[in-house]
Write a protein that holds these residues in place. Structure first.
Motif, PDB file in Angstrom:
ATOM      1  N   GLY A  98     -14.562 -16.510   7.340  1.00  0.00           N
ATOM      2  CA  GLY A  98     -15.003 -17.895   7.192  1.00  0.00           C
ATOM      3  C   GLY A  98     -15.352 -18.294   5.776  1.00  0.00           C
ATOM      4  N   SER A  99     -15.610 -17.337   4.896  1.00  0.00           N
ATOM      5  CA  SER A  99     -15.905 -17.641   3.492  1.00  0.00           C
ATOM      6  C   SER A  99     -14.662 -17.605   2.619  1.00  0.00           C
ATOM      7  CB  SER A  99     -16.925 -16.648   2.944  1.00  0.00           C
ATOM      8  OG  SER A  99     -18.132 -16.762   3.641  1.00  0.00           O
ATOM      9  N   CYS A 131     -11.081 -18.381   3.924  1.00  0.00           N
ATOM     10  CA  CYS A 131     -10.149 -18.702   5.001  1.00  0.00           C
ATOM     11  C   CYS A 131      -8.800 -19.154   4.443  1.00  0.00           C
ATOM     12  CB  CYS A 131     -10.738 -19.784   5.892  1.00  0.00           C
ATOM     13  SG  CYS A 131      -9.792 -20.055   7.396  1.00  0.00           S
ATOM     14  N   GLY A 132      -7.820 -18.281   4.534  1.00  0.00           N
ATOM     15  CA  GLY A 132      -6.486 -18.597   4.052  1.00  0.00           C
ATOM     16  C   GLY A 132      -6.289 -18.296   2.582  1.00  0.00           C
ATOM     17  N   ARG A 133      -7.332 -18.418   1.788  1.00  0.00           N
ATOM     18  CA  ARG A 133      -7.296 -18.105   0.351  1.00  0.00           C
ATOM     19  C   ARG A 133      -8.714 -17.807  -0.111  1.00  0.00           C
ATOM     20  NH1 ARG A 133      -9.065 -22.903  -2.171  1.00  0.00           N
ATOM     21  NH2 ARG A 133      -8.567 -24.751  -0.989  1.00  0.00           N
ATOM     22  N   CYS A 134      -8.813 -17.165  -1.244  1.00  0.00           N
ATOM     23  CA  CYS A 134     -10.131 -16.779  -1.775  1.00  0.00           C
ATOM     24  C   CYS A 134     -10.963 -18.024  -2.091  1.00  0.00           C
ATOM     25  CB  CYS A 134      -9.964 -15.938  -3.040  1.00  0.00           C
ATOM     26  SG  CYS A 134      -9.227 -14.327  -2.730  1.00  0.00           S
ATOM     27  N   GLY A 135     -12.204 -18.027  -1.640  1.00  0.00           N
ATOM     28  CA  GLY A 135     -13.142 -19.100  -1.954  1.00  0.00           C
ATOM     29  C   GLY A 135     -13.095 -20.298  -1.026  1.00  0.00           C
ATOM     30  N   LYS A 136     -12.133 -20.376  -0.115  1.00  0.00           N
ATOM     31  CA  LYS A 136     -12.062 -21.513   0.813  1.00  0.00           C
ATOM     32  C   LYS A 136     -13.003 -21.239   1.977  1.00  0.00           C
ATOM     33  CE  LYS A 136      -9.081 -24.178   3.810  1.00  0.00           C
ATOM     34  NZ  LYS A 136      -7.816 -24.142   4.551  1.00  0.00           N
ATOM     35  N   LYS A 137     -14.095 -21.995   2.018  1.00  0.00           N
ATOM     36  CA  LYS A 137     -15.137 -21.779   3.019  1.00  0.00           C
ATOM     37  C   LYS A 137     -15.007 -22.801   4.145  1.00  0.00           C
ATOM     38  CE  LYS A 137     -19.918 -20.468   2.873  1.00  0.00           C
ATOM     39  NZ  LYS A 137     -21.072 -20.275   2.052  1.00  0.00           N
ATOM     40  N   GLU A 142      -6.304 -17.539  12.006  1.00  0.00           N
ATOM     41  CA  GLU A 142      -4.972 -17.513  11.419  1.00  0.00           C
ATOM     42  C   GLU A 142      -4.941 -18.172  10.041  1.00  0.00           C
ATOM     43  OE1 GLU A 142      -2.421 -19.300  14.332  1.00  0.00           O
ATOM     44  OE2 GLU A 142      -2.798 -17.715  15.799  1.00  0.00           O
ATOM     45  N   GLY A 143      -6.024 -18.049   9.282  1.00  0.00           N
ATOM     46  CA  GLY A 143      -6.092 -18.580   7.927  1.00  0.00           C
ATOM     47  C   GLY A 143      -6.370 -20.064   7.845  1.00  0.00           C
ATOM     48  N   LYS A 144      -6.784 -20.679   8.952  1.00  0.00           N
ATOM     49  CA  LYS A 144      -7.106 -22.115   8.972  1.00  0.00           C
ATOM     50  C   LYS A 144      -8.472 -22.321   9.592  1.00  0.00           C
ATOM     51  CE  LYS A 144      -2.293 -23.368   9.442  1.00  0.00           C
ATOM     52  NZ  LYS A 144      -1.245 -23.759  10.346  1.00  0.00           N
ATOM     53  N   CYS A 145      -9.226 -23.274   9.051  1.00  0.00           N
ATOM     54  CA  CYS A 145     -10.536 -23.606   9.611  1.00  0.00           C
ATOM     55  C   CYS A 145     -10.329 -24.508  10.822  1.00  0.00           C
ATOM     56  CB  CYS A 145     -11.398 -24.310   8.567  1.00  0.00           C
ATOM     57  SG  CYS A 145     -11.832 -23.268   7.170  1.00  0.00           S
ATOM     58  N   VAL A 146     -10.849 -24.099  11.961  1.00  0.00           N
ATOM     59  CA  VAL A 146     -10.680 -24.872  13.196  1.00  0.00           C
ATOM     60  C   VAL A 146     -12.024 -25.038  13.891  1.00  0.00           C
ATOM     61  CG1 VAL A 146      -8.294 -24.115  13.546  1.00  0.00           C
ATOM     62  CG2 VAL A 146     -10.143 -22.814  14.571  1.00  0.00           C
ATOM     63  N   ASN A 147     -12.111 -26.076  14.717  1.00  0.00           N
ATOM     64  CA  ASN A 147     -13.301 -26.312  15.522  1.00  0.00           C
ATOM     65  C   ASN A 147     -13.062 -25.674  16.893  1.00  0.00           C
ATOM     66  OD1 ASN A 147     -15.424 -27.230  17.026  1.00  0.00           O
ATOM     67  ND2 ASN A 147     -15.287 -29.341  16.325  1.00  0.00           N
TER      68      ASN A 147
END
Length: 128
Positions: free
Chosen positions: A76-77, A79-85, A94-99
């Motif tokens: 979660g910190s 997600c998909g790439r470094c630093g994307k929280k 799967e590398g995407k932020c979802v609800n």
């Protein structure tokens, strides 16, 4: 054989206690030097210098972000790439932020897909 093993463990325990007592006693500078040298020789291996360390069994993930091994598809910190929280209430799937309370493909948790006739409400398929 069991007797020798117990004797060896007892000898190691006594040696450890002796080193601790010598290091604590005032005026014993030589023992303090030995203790400090032993503690300072700890080697830290980070993934920025040794990327293969992230592929070792028990690692947090196979990707390296800020000298730490992470899993970009679930962290979660990162997600998909470094630093994307991921924002509050969202999880990384799967590398995407979802609800997880309303996502049909990840209802309640990653990979929990609702079937065609149900919908995801409050993290459950076919709540009503």
């Amino acid at each position: 054989m069991k007797y020798l093993k117990n004797l060896f463990l007892l000898a190691m325990l006594i040696m450890g206690l002796a080193i601790s007592v010598l290091a604590i006693s005032p005026g014993n500078e030589e023992a303090k030097k030995v203790k400090n040298r032993f503690l300072s020789e700890r080697v830290v291996v980070t993934c920025d210098k040794y990327p293969n360390v992230c592929h070792i069994k028990g690692s947090a993930g196979s990707d390296c972000c800020v000298k730490k091994c992470v899993n970009l598809s679930t962290d979660g910190s990162n997600c998909g790439r470094c630093g994307k929280k991921c924002s509050y209430g969202k999880i990384c799937c799967e590398g995407k932020c979802v609800n997880p309370k309303s996502n049909e493909k990840h209802c309640g948790k990653c990979g929990n897909r609702c079937n065609a006739e149900s919908s995801c409400i409050y993290g459950m398929c076919s709540y009503a």
